[in-house]
Enzyme design. Structure first.
Site, PDB file in Angstrom:
ATOM      1  N   GLU A 154      56.820  -9.858 -72.558  1.00 30.73           N
ATOM      2  CA  GLU A 154      57.128 -10.048 -71.142  1.00 30.73           C
ATOM      3  C   GLU A 154      56.936 -11.509 -70.729  1.00 30.73           C
ATOM      4  O   GLU A 154      56.061 -12.200 -71.261  1.00 30.73           O
ATOM      5  CB  GLU A 154      56.231  -9.158 -70.279  1.00 30.73           C
ATOM      6  CG  GLU A 154      56.519  -7.674 -70.383  1.00 30.73           C
ATOM      7  CD  GLU A 154      57.849  -7.286 -69.757  1.00 30.73           C
ATOM      8  OE1 GLU A 154      58.448  -8.109 -69.030  1.00 30.73           O
ATOM      9  OE2 GLU A 154      58.295  -6.159 -70.009  1.00 30.73           O
ATOM     10  N   HIS A 179      61.910  -5.039 -74.687  1.00 37.17           N
ATOM     11  CA  HIS A 179      62.990  -4.203 -74.163  1.00 37.17           C
ATOM     12  C   HIS A 179      64.293  -4.993 -74.124  1.00 37.17           C
ATOM     13  O   HIS A 179      64.313  -6.170 -73.772  1.00 37.17           O
ATOM     14  CB  HIS A 179      62.651  -3.650 -72.774  1.00 37.17           C
ATOM     15  CG  HIS A 179      62.413  -4.679 -71.711  1.00 37.17           C
ATOM     16  ND1 HIS A 179      63.427  -5.192 -70.920  1.00 37.17           N
ATOM     17  CD2 HIS A 179      61.278  -5.294 -71.290  1.00 37.17           C
ATOM     18  CE1 HIS A 179      62.922  -6.059 -70.060  1.00 37.17           C
ATOM     19  NE2 HIS A 179      61.615  -6.144 -70.273  1.00 37.17           N
ATOM     20  N   ASP A 225      63.735 -12.439 -68.982  1.00 37.79           N
ATOM     21  CA  ASP A 225      63.163 -11.082 -69.075  1.00 37.79           C
ATOM     22  C   ASP A 225      64.113 -10.153 -69.814  1.00 37.79           C
ATOM     23  O   ASP A 225      64.917  -9.483 -69.202  1.00 37.79           O
ATOM     24  CB  ASP A 225      62.906 -10.573 -67.661  1.00 37.79           C
ATOM     25  CG  ASP A 225      62.111  -9.283 -67.625  1.00 37.79           C
ATOM     26  OD1 ASP A 225      61.573  -8.872 -68.665  1.00 37.79           O
ATOM     27  OD2 ASP A 225      62.041  -8.674 -66.545  1.00 37.79           O
ATOM     28  N   GLU A 282      62.883   0.039 -70.116  1.00 42.35           N
ATOM     29  CA  GLU A 282      61.666  -0.534 -69.539  1.00 42.35           C
ATOM     30  C   GLU A 282      61.873  -0.857 -68.069  1.00 42.35           C
ATOM     31  O   GLU A 282      60.966  -0.694 -67.260  1.00 42.35           O
ATOM     32  CB  GLU A 282      61.255  -1.805 -70.292  1.00 42.35           C
ATOM     33  CG  GLU A 282      59.826  -2.270 -70.003  1.00 42.35           C
ATOM     34  CD  GLU A 282      59.683  -3.148 -68.773  1.00 42.35           C
ATOM     35  OE1 GLU A 282      58.550  -3.308 -68.286  1.00 42.35           O
ATOM     36  OE2 GLU A 282      60.707  -3.678 -68.278  1.00 42.35           O
ATOM     37  N   GLU A 283      63.083  -1.296 -67.731  1.00 39.33           N
ATOM     38  CA  GLU A 283      63.377  -1.655 -66.349  1.00 39.33           C
ATOM     39  C   GLU A 283      63.695  -0.432 -65.488  1.00 39.33           C
ATOM     40  O   GLU A 283      63.829  -0.553 -64.277  1.00 39.33           O
ATOM     41  CB  GLU A 283      64.567  -2.627 -66.299  1.00 39.33           C
ATOM     42  CG  GLU A 283      64.355  -3.941 -67.041  1.00 39.33           C
ATOM     43  CD  GLU A 283      63.348  -4.856 -66.365  1.00 39.33           C
ATOM     44  OE1 GLU A 283      62.705  -4.423 -65.381  1.00 39.33           O
ATOM     45  OE2 GLU A 283      63.201  -5.999 -66.818  1.00 39.33           O
ATOM     46  N   HIS A 333      64.680 -11.351 -62.696  1.00 39.53           N
ATOM     47  CA  HIS A 333      65.369 -10.430 -61.790  1.00 39.53           C
ATOM     48  C   HIS A 333      66.138 -11.165 -60.689  1.00 39.53           C
ATOM     49  O   HIS A 333      66.644 -10.521 -59.765  1.00 39.53           O
ATOM     50  CB  HIS A 333      64.402  -9.430 -61.153  1.00 39.53           C
ATOM     51  CG  HIS A 333      63.765  -8.501 -62.136  1.00 39.53           C
ATOM     52  ND1 HIS A 333      63.100  -7.352 -61.755  1.00 39.53           N
ATOM     53  CD2 HIS A 333      63.673  -8.527 -63.492  1.00 39.53           C
ATOM     54  CE1 HIS A 333      62.635  -6.731 -62.820  1.00 39.53           C
ATOM     55  NE2 HIS A 333      62.977  -7.436 -63.899  1.00 39.53           N
ATOM     56  N   ASP A 363      66.923  -3.804 -72.356  1.00 41.54           N
ATOM     57  CA  ASP A 363      67.612  -3.548 -71.089  1.00 41.54           C
ATOM     58  C   ASP A 363      67.266  -4.606 -70.055  1.00 41.54           C
ATOM     59  O   ASP A 363      66.202  -5.245 -70.106  1.00 41.54           O
ATOM     60  CB  ASP A 363      67.282  -2.147 -70.560  1.00 41.54           C
ATOM     61  CG  ASP A 363      65.796  -1.939 -70.281  1.00 41.54           C
ATOM     62  OD1 ASP A 363      64.971  -2.382 -71.110  1.00 41.54           O
ATOM     63  OD2 ASP A 363      65.463  -1.330 -69.246  1.00 41.54           O
TER      64      ASP A 363
END
Length: 401
Positions: free
Chosen positions: A178, A82, A115, A149-150, A364, A84
Site C-alpha cells: 500500500e 491488489h 495505489d 481490495e478496493e 484515488h 484492482d
C-alpha cells in the site's frame, strides 16, 4: 526505460476496476513462473462479480531448526497486493487517459500508479534481481494478489488466507504494498492498523402531522440525546502506537421529503476506528447499553470490518528499516494512521505485517501519479529487504545453540 517502469505501465494499461482483474494476474503469473514460483488461482465469488486471486510461492528446501528439531528454520516472506483500482471519476478532468500510462514532468500518470500497481511491479523486479544474485535463498518467497481490495473485500485476501490457514501454510513476514509514504518513498512505514466496526441503527417512532406532535413520536428527537452522548464518549486513550478510538456518524436518513410530516423512523450509519485498547465486543456492548438506557425502540446491525493489528520491532521491521536507510538515507517513521488494508486479514496467520509503498498524496484522485524516482527507489528497498532477511537467515543457521 527500466524493467520496473515497463511492468508498471503494462499493469496500468489494464483497466482493472474492482473486481475485474483485466488480465493483470495472468501477466504476473507468467513473470513469476520462470523464477520457480508455483502459481495457484483461488478465484472466488459469484459469476457476475468473480474475484481473481493468486497465491504464488517459490518452494525451498526445509532445513531443521538447529535449536528445535520440531520446527523448520526456513521463514516465509509474502508480498501482498491488489491489482484492482477505483473508478476513474470524470474522464474529462484527467490530463491524459487514466488507462494509458503517461510519463511527463518526471512522473508516471494513470489509475493505479500510486495505489498500487507500481508497488507490485517493484516487488516483481526486486524478486528477479534478488534471485539472480541468490538463486538458492534460505527464505521462502510468496505473493498474495487479489482484485478485491478496493471493493467489499469479501472474496479476495480473506478467502486466500482462510485456505492457507486450512491447509497449514505458514507465513512469517508480510509486506503489503500500500502507498504509505508522505513525501518520499521510505519516509513512513505502517506497522499496524486500527480496527473498523460499523453499525446501522434504526430508531422507530410514530409518523404523524407536524402540527400534532402529541399524536406522533419523533425518532430524531428521541435519538439526539443518545447520539450526543455517543459523540462525547471517550472510548479509550489510545497508546504509544494508536490514537484514541473514534466514533463517527457517516449517514443519517429520516423523513418523507415533506416538510409537514414527522418521520416514522430514522436510520443512522456510524463507524468505530478502534485501537488495541478496545475490543469490538466491548464497543458493541457499550453502545447497546446506552441505547437501552435512553429508552429507544431500535434495531441495530453490526459489521466488523477488521480487528486492529500491530507489528512490534522484530526481524521484518529491522530488515525494512535498514533497507530504507541504505537506499534513501531516511529514518522511516512508524505509523498506524489511515484506513484499513488487507493486512488485517493476513495478521490472523502472520505475526509480522507491515505496509510499505510510494507516496499516497494522489491515491484515488484525478491524475493519480508517482515520481519515476520513487518507483526505482521502492524496487531497491524491496530488494534490499529480501537481502537483509536472507542475511538474517544465514546468521541464524550458523548461530550456536
Amino acid at each position: 526505460m527500466t524493467r520496473t517502469l515497463h511492468l508498471a505501465e503494462q499493469l496500468i494499461a489494464r483497466p482493472s476496476i474492482t473486481p475485474d482483474d483485466a488480465g493483470c494476474l495472468d501477466l504476473l503469473a507468467a513473470r513469476l513462473a520462470p523464477l520457480g514460483f508455483v502459481c495457484e488461482r483461488m478465484d472466488s465469488g459469484p459469476a457476475r462479480q468473480r474475484v481473481s486471486n493468486l497465491w504464488a510461492k517459490r518452494p525451498v528446501a526445509q532445513v531443521p531448526d538447529a535449536h528445535d528439531a520440531s520446527k523448520t528454520a526456513v521463514k516465509t516472506i509474502v508480498f501482498a497486493g491488489h491489482t484492482d483500482v477505483v473508478p476513474t471519476g470524470p474522464l474529462e478532468q484527467w490530463s491524459s487517459n487514466p488507462f494509458l500510462p503517461t510519463r511527463r514532468d518526471g512522473r508516471l500518470y494513470g489509475r493505479g500508479a500510486s495505489d498500487m500497481k507500481t508497488s507490485i511491479a517493484a516487488f516483481i523486479v526486486a524478486l528477479e534481481e534478488f534471485l539472480a544474485a541468490t538463486p538458492e535463498p534460505r527464505i521462502a518467497l510468496a505473493l498474495l494478489l487479489t482484485s478485491d481490495e478496493e471493493g467489499p473485500s469479501v472474496d479476495g485476501t480473506r478467502v486466500v488466507v482462510e485456505q492457507l490457514k486450512a491447509r497449514g501454510d505458514s507465513i512469517d513476514y508480510c509486506i503489503v504494498g500500500e502507498p504509505t509514504a508522505v513525501e518520499k518513498t521510505g519516509d513512513m512505514v505502517k506497522n499496524g492498523r486500527r480496527g473498523t466496526l460499523s453499525g446501522r441503527l434504526l430508531v422507530r417512532g410514530i409518523q404523524g402531522h407536524i402540527a400534532y406532535p402529541q399524536l406522533a413520536r419523533n425518532p430524531i428527537h428521541q435519538a439526539l440525546p443518545a447520539l450526543a452522548e455517543l459523540a462525547a464518549t471517550e472510548w479509550d486513550q489510545g497508546n504509544e502506537f494508536f490514537p484514541p478510538t473514534s466514533w463517527q456518524i457517516s449517514n443519517l436518513h429520516a423523513g418523507t421529503g415533506a416538510t409537514n410530516v414527522i418521520p416514522g423512523e430514522m436510520v443512522l450509519d456510524f463507524n468505530f476506528r478502534f485501537s488495541t485498547q478496545s475490543c469490538a465486543e466491548g464497543l458493541q456492548r457499550h453502545v447497546q447499553q446506552l441505547l437501552e438506557r435512553h429508552g429507544l425502540s431500535y434495531e441495530l446491525h453490526w459489521t466488523l470490518g477488521g480487528q486492529p493489528f500491530l507489528t512490534t520491532p522484530g526481524e521484518l521491521l529491522q530488515a525494512v528499516e535498514q533497507a530504507i536507510s541504505a537506499e534513501t538515507g531516511l529514518s522511516a517513521a512508524l505509523s498506524t494512521t489511515g484506513g484499513t488494508s488487507d493486512g488485517r486479514f493476513i495478521a490472523h496467520i502472520c505475526p509480522q505485517v507491515i505496509e510499505l509503498g510510494p507516496p499516497n498524496a494522489s491515491v484515488h484522485k484525478i491524475d493519480e501519479h508517482v515520481l519515476l524516482t520513487d518507483i526505482e527507489a521502492l524496487k531497491n528497498i524491496y530488494r534490499r529487504t529480501l537481502e537483509n532477511l536472507q542475511a538474517q537467515a544465514l546468521a541464524a543457521a550458523t548461530m550456536p545453540a
